[in-house]
Design an enzyme around this catalytic site. Structure first.
Site, short mmCIF file in Angstrom:
data_model
loop_
_atom_site.label_atom_id
_atom_site.label_comp_id
_atom_site.label_asym_id
_atom_site.label_seq_id
_atom_site.Cartn_x
_atom_site.Cartn_y
_atom_site.Cartn_z
N HIS A 88 0.81 -1.21 0.00
CA HIS A 88 0.00 0.00 0.00
C HIS A 88 0.85 1.27 0.00
CE1 HIS A 88 -4.20 -1.66 1.13
NE2 HIS A 88 -3.50 -2.55 0.43
N HIS A 94 -2.06 -12.62 -2.17
CA HIS A 94 -3.12 -13.33 -1.47
C HIS A 94 -2.77 -14.78 -1.17
CE1 HIS A 94 -6.28 -10.19 -2.94
NE2 HIS A 94 -5.35 -9.68 -2.14
#
Length: 733
Positions: free
Chosen positions: A97, A260
Site C-alpha cells: 500500500h 493473497h
C-alpha cells in the site's frame, strides 16, 4: 465571558475548528494554489543542512537490520497480536500500500517518500490498521536512525516478510528519502466522502490521472465495482487500475495471487464498532486510529476491510495454493460477519482446510474476494493464472519481478539505487542509460562546440526550444524523463506535437552532424554525446541572447550525459511523459477540465520549480520566442531572441488594456488604452502573471529598471536547474 477561553496573545476567544476564521481559499476557491511549489523546504525538514541520505544509507548494516526484521516477524505483541504468529502478511500489505498509490500518468504516489506516515494516506479506509504495522517497526527504526528512511524501511520490511515466508525476492534498492509533511500536490479526486466514486463518467471512464476506483482505495473495491459482486466487472476495474500503475496482465495476476498467498482479511464484526481514523482520533490515541470496540478489538476480533477471507492452507508460507483453491472449487456468494460480499466453496466443500489465525484448534473453509475470482472468470487472466498454477517456478519468478517493479517503479533510473542487493539485471522499465564510455570534453572543447553551434543555420529560438524539449520531460514525482539519454530523438518523443516534429528533425540533423564531425576529429578519447550537445546548444543560445541585450554571461554546463538507444526505450512507457500542456512553451494539446494556469503550476511542481523560478523562466522563454507552433502569444517584446526583461515590463504597462477574443476566454488581445491599436496577444498562462496577486508581485521584481542583471542571473540559474534535474550522477540522489 470566561477569561480563560481567551487567547493570551490576541485576547480573542478560542472557537471550535468549524468556526475558525475563513482562509483565502474559503473566500476564493478558484484561486491559483502556488503553495504546492513551496513544499518540503528546509523549514519543515529536521535534518542538518549537510545531511546526505545516500551517504548515511551506505553506513547501514543491511544484513544486520534484515536479521532484526526477520526476528520481528514472529515476535507477536500482546497489544496487536500477529495472525498465525507471523507479522509477514501485515508487513506485505504495508509495503504494497506504500508503493501501490503510484500512477503512471503524472508519476505521483508510490513508496519513494514515506508518505504513508501522513494524511491523507495514513487515514485512508484501505490503509486501516497499517498504523499498527508502522508502530511495530518503530524499535527497529529507532535503532538504526537516520541510516534508513521510513520510505526504505517499509519496502525492506515487505521484502523481509516475503523472504521469511519462503519467497526468493528479486532484489532491494535503498535510496528513498523521507518527506516531513503531507504532499499537497497530489490530486486524489474531488469526492468529499470516503469510498465515493464521482471520478467516473460515460461508460465507466476513470478520470485521469487517478488510478483507484474510489476515494480512499489503493486500487479496486474487493467486493466488486461499487460493492456489486461481479467478477467480470471487477476484472475490468482491475485491468484499468493496474495498467495505470504500469502493470500488464501477467504482472497483475502474479501480484494479486502472490499477495493473497499470505495471511487473511479482517471482518470479525460490524464496521460501526470501529472508531475514527488516525487524523480524526483523539489526542490520547497518539496517532493511532480505528480503535475497535468489538470484543477484544484485536486478534480474532479485528475489523479492517470487513471481509473475512483466508485464501490458502499455508498463510505464512509461499506456495501456489491460491491457484489450487481458485480452480479447485466452485464458488458461491456469501457474506462476512461484517456483512461484506465474499465467496466460499459450494456445498460445504473445503471445510476445515485452512487454519484459524489465532486458535490452533479451529479450522475453516477457504474464501475468496470478488476480485480474486476475476482471475478465474476473465478469459485473459484465466489463461495466465492456469499457467502459473501449472508452473510454480514461473509464478514465483513472475511475482518476485512484479513485486520489485511495484516497490521500485517510482525511484527513477538505476543510478539512484543503493545497497548490496541491487539486482544486476537491467530492466527496460528502469529507463536505462548506457554507462559513460569516453573522456569528457573540457573548457576548450566546450567553447569550440558553442562557436560551431552558433555558426550553424540554427536560430537562438530553435536551440533553446530543443534543449527545453529534451530536459523538461523530467518528473520529480517518479524521477523519469530529462535530457540524459537524448530520447528526444527516439520514439515516441520525436513525434510529439509539442516538439514540432518536422522542425525538430532538422535541428537534430544539424546537431548530429556537429557531433559526428567533432568525435571523428578527436584522437584523445574525448567525445560529446548528442544528449550533451542538445543542452550545450541551449546554453550557447542563451549566452548569445544575453549578449544581444548587452550582457556577457556564462551559462553553466556539465558534460557527462549519454545517449540511449531505441532498444533501451519502451515507447509505450514513455508515452505518458508527453506534455498535454506546457505553459513554458505556451502549448495546450486540447481542452481539459483543469485550467491552463493550474496545468502550468502542475508542470512547474514536477520540475521542482519555485514560484520565482517559474516566473523568471516564463518571462525569459517568451522573449526568446520559444512558443510551440511559433505563435506570438505572450511574446511581449519588439526584439525577440534578446534575453531582456521586456515580458515583465510590458505586462505591467497600464497603457495596455486586455480583452478576451475567444468564447472560452483563452486568447486575449492587448490594445493601447488611448489609441486602440493592437499591441500584443496572450493566453491565460501569460496573463495570470499579471492577474494573480502573488505572481504579479514577482513580476514587479523583474519589471523594475534595475532588474535586468538580476533577471539574467535568475533565469540562468533556473535554466541550469532544469537542464540538470536528471543528473543524479552529480547530485548523489
Amino acid at each position: 465571558m470566561n477569561e480563560e477561553r481567551k487567547c493570551p496573545i490576541t485576547g480573542a476567544t478560542h472557537k471550535p475548528s468549524a468556526e475558525k476564521g475563513r482562509s483565502n481559499h474559503d473566500w476564493w476557491p478558484n484561486q491559483l494554489n502556488l503553495k504546492i511549489l513551496h513544499q518540503h523546504s528546509a523549514l519543515s525538514n529536521p535534518m542538518d543542512k549537510d545531511f546526505n541520505y545516500a551517504e548515511e544509507f551506505k553506513k547501514l548494516d543491511l544484513a544486520a537490520i534484515k536479521q532484526d526484521l526477520y526476528a520481528l516477524m514472529t515476535d507477536s505483541q500482546e497489544w496487536w497480536p500477529a495472525d498465525y504468529g507471523h507479522y509477514g502478511p501485515l508487513f506485505i500489505r504495508m509495503a504494497w500500500h506504500s508503493a501501490g498509490t503510484y500512477r503512471t500518468s503524472d508519476g505521483r504516489g508510490g513508496a519513494g517518500t514515506g508518505s504513508q506516515r501522513f494524511a491523507p494516506l495514513n487515514s485512508w479506509p484501505d490503509n486501516a490498521n497499517l498504523d499498527k504495522a508502522r508502530r511495530l517497526l518503530w524499535p527497529i527504526k529507532q535503532k538504526y536512525g537516520r541510516q534508513i528512511s521510513w520510505a526504505d524501511l517499509m519496502i525492506l520490511t515487505g521484502n523481509c516478510a516475503l523472504e521469511s515466508m519462503g519467497l526468493k525476492t528479486f532484489g532491494f534498492a535503498g535510496g528513498r528519502e523521507d518527506i516531513w509533511e503531507p504532499e499537497e500536490d497530489i490530486y486524489w479526486g474531488t469526492e468529499g466522502e470516503w469510498l465515493a466514486d464521482k471520478r467516473y463518467s460515460g461508460e465507466r471512464e476513470l478520470e485521469k490521472p487517478l488510478a483507484a476506483v474510489q476515494m480512499g482505495l489503493i486500487y479496486v473495491n474487493p467486493e466488486g465495482p461499487n460493492g456489486k459482486p461481479d467478477p467480470l466487472a471487477a476484472a475490468k476495474d482491475i485491468r484499468e487500475t493496474f495498467a495505470r500503475m504500469a502493470m500488464n496482465d501477467e504482472e497483475t495476476v502474479a501480484l494479486i495471487a502472490g499477495g493473497h498467498t499470505f495471511g487473511k482479511t479482517h471482518g470479525a464484526g460490524d464496521a460501526s464498532q470501529v472508531g475514527p481514523e488516525p487524523e480524526a482520533a483523539g489526542i490520547e490515541e497518539q496517532g493511532l486510529g480505528w480503535k475497535n470496540q468489538y470484543g477484544t478489538g484485536k486478534g480474532k476480533d479485528t475489523i479492517t476491510s470487513g471481509l473475512e477471507v483466508i485464501w490458502t492452507t499455508t498463510p505464512t508460507k509461499w506456495s501456489n495454493n491460491f491457484f489450487w483453491n481458485l480452480f479447485g472449487y466452485e464458488w458461491e456468494l456469501t457474506k462476512s460477519p461484517a456483512g461484506a460480499y465474499q465467496w466460499t466453496p459450494k456445498y460445504g466443500v473445503g471445510a476445515n482446510t485452512v487454519p484459524d489465525a489465532h486458535d490452533p484448534s479451529k479450522r475453516h473453509a477457504p474464501a475468496m474476494m470478488t476480485t480474486d475470482l476475476a482471475l478465474r472468470f476473465d478469459p485473459d487472466y484465466e489463461k495466465i493464472a492456469r499457467r502459473y498454477y501449472e508452473n510454480p517456478d514461473q509464478f514465483a519468478d513472475a511475482f518476485a519481478r512484479a513485486w520489485f517493479k511495484l516497490t521500485h517503479r517510482d525511484m527513477g533510473p538505476r543510478s539512484r539505487y543503493r545497497g548490496a542487493e541491487v539486482p544486476v539485471e537491467e530492466l527496460i522499465w528502469q529507463d536505462t542509460i548506457p554507462a559513460l564510455d569516453h573522456e569528457l570534453i573540457g573548457a576548450d572543447e566546450i567553447a569550440a562546440l558553442k562557436a560551431t553551434i552558433l555558426a550553424s543555420e540554427l536560430s537562438i529560438a530553435q536551440l533553446i526550444s530543443t534543449a527545453w524539449a529534451s530536459a523538461a520531460t523530467f518528473r520529480n514525482s517518479d524521477k523519469r524523463g530529462g535530457a540524459n539519454g537524448a530520447r528526444l530523438r527516439l520514439a515516441p518523443q520525436k513525434d510529439w506535437e509539442v516538439n514540432q516534429p518536422d522542425e525538430l528533425q532538422k535541428v537534430l540533423q544539424v546537431l548530429e552532424t556537429i557531433q559526428t564531425e567533432f568525435n571523428a576529429s578527436r584522437n584523445d578519447g574525448k567525445k560529446v554525446s548528442l544528449a550533451d550537445l542538445i543542452v550545450l546548444g541551449g546554453c550557447a543560445a542563451i549566452e548569445a541572447a544575453a549578449e544581444k541585450a548587452g550582457y556577457k554571461v556564462t551559462v553553466p554546463f556539465t558534460p557527462g550525459r549519454m545517449d540511449a538507444t531505441q532498444e533501451e526505450t519502451d515507447a509505450h512507457s514513455f508515452a505518458v511523459l508527453e506534455p498535454v500542456a506546457d505553459g513554458f512553451r505556451n502549448y495546450l494539446k486540447a481542452k481539459y477540465s483543469f485550467s491552463v494556469e493550474e496545468m502550468l503550476i502542475d508542470k512547474a511542481q514536477l520540475l521542482t520549480l519555485t514560484a520565482p523560478e517559474m516566473t523568471v523562466l516564463i518571462g525569459g522563454m517568451r522573449v526568446l520566442n520559444t512558443n510551440a507552433g511559433h505563435t506570438t502569444h505572450g511574446v511581449f517584446t519588439k526584439r525577440p531572441e534578446t534575453l531582456s526583461n521586456d515580458f515583465f515590463v510590458n505586462l505591467l504597462d497600464m497603457g495596455t488594456v486586455w480583452k478576451a477574443t475567444s468564447e472560452a476566454s483563452d486568447i486575449f488581445e492587448g490594445r493601447n488604452r488611448s489609441t486602440g491599436e493592437l499591441q500584443w496577444t496572450a493566453t491565460r498562462v501569460d496573463l495570470v502573471f499579471g492577474s494573480n496577486s502573488q505572481l504579479r508581485a514577482l513580476v514587479e521584481v523583474y519589471g523594475c529598471k534595475d532588474s535586468q542583471e538580476k533577471f539574467l542571473n535568475d533565469f540562468i540559474a533556473a535554466w541550469n536547474k532544469v537542464m540538470n534535474l536528471d543528473r543524479f550522477d552529480l547530485s548523489g540522489l
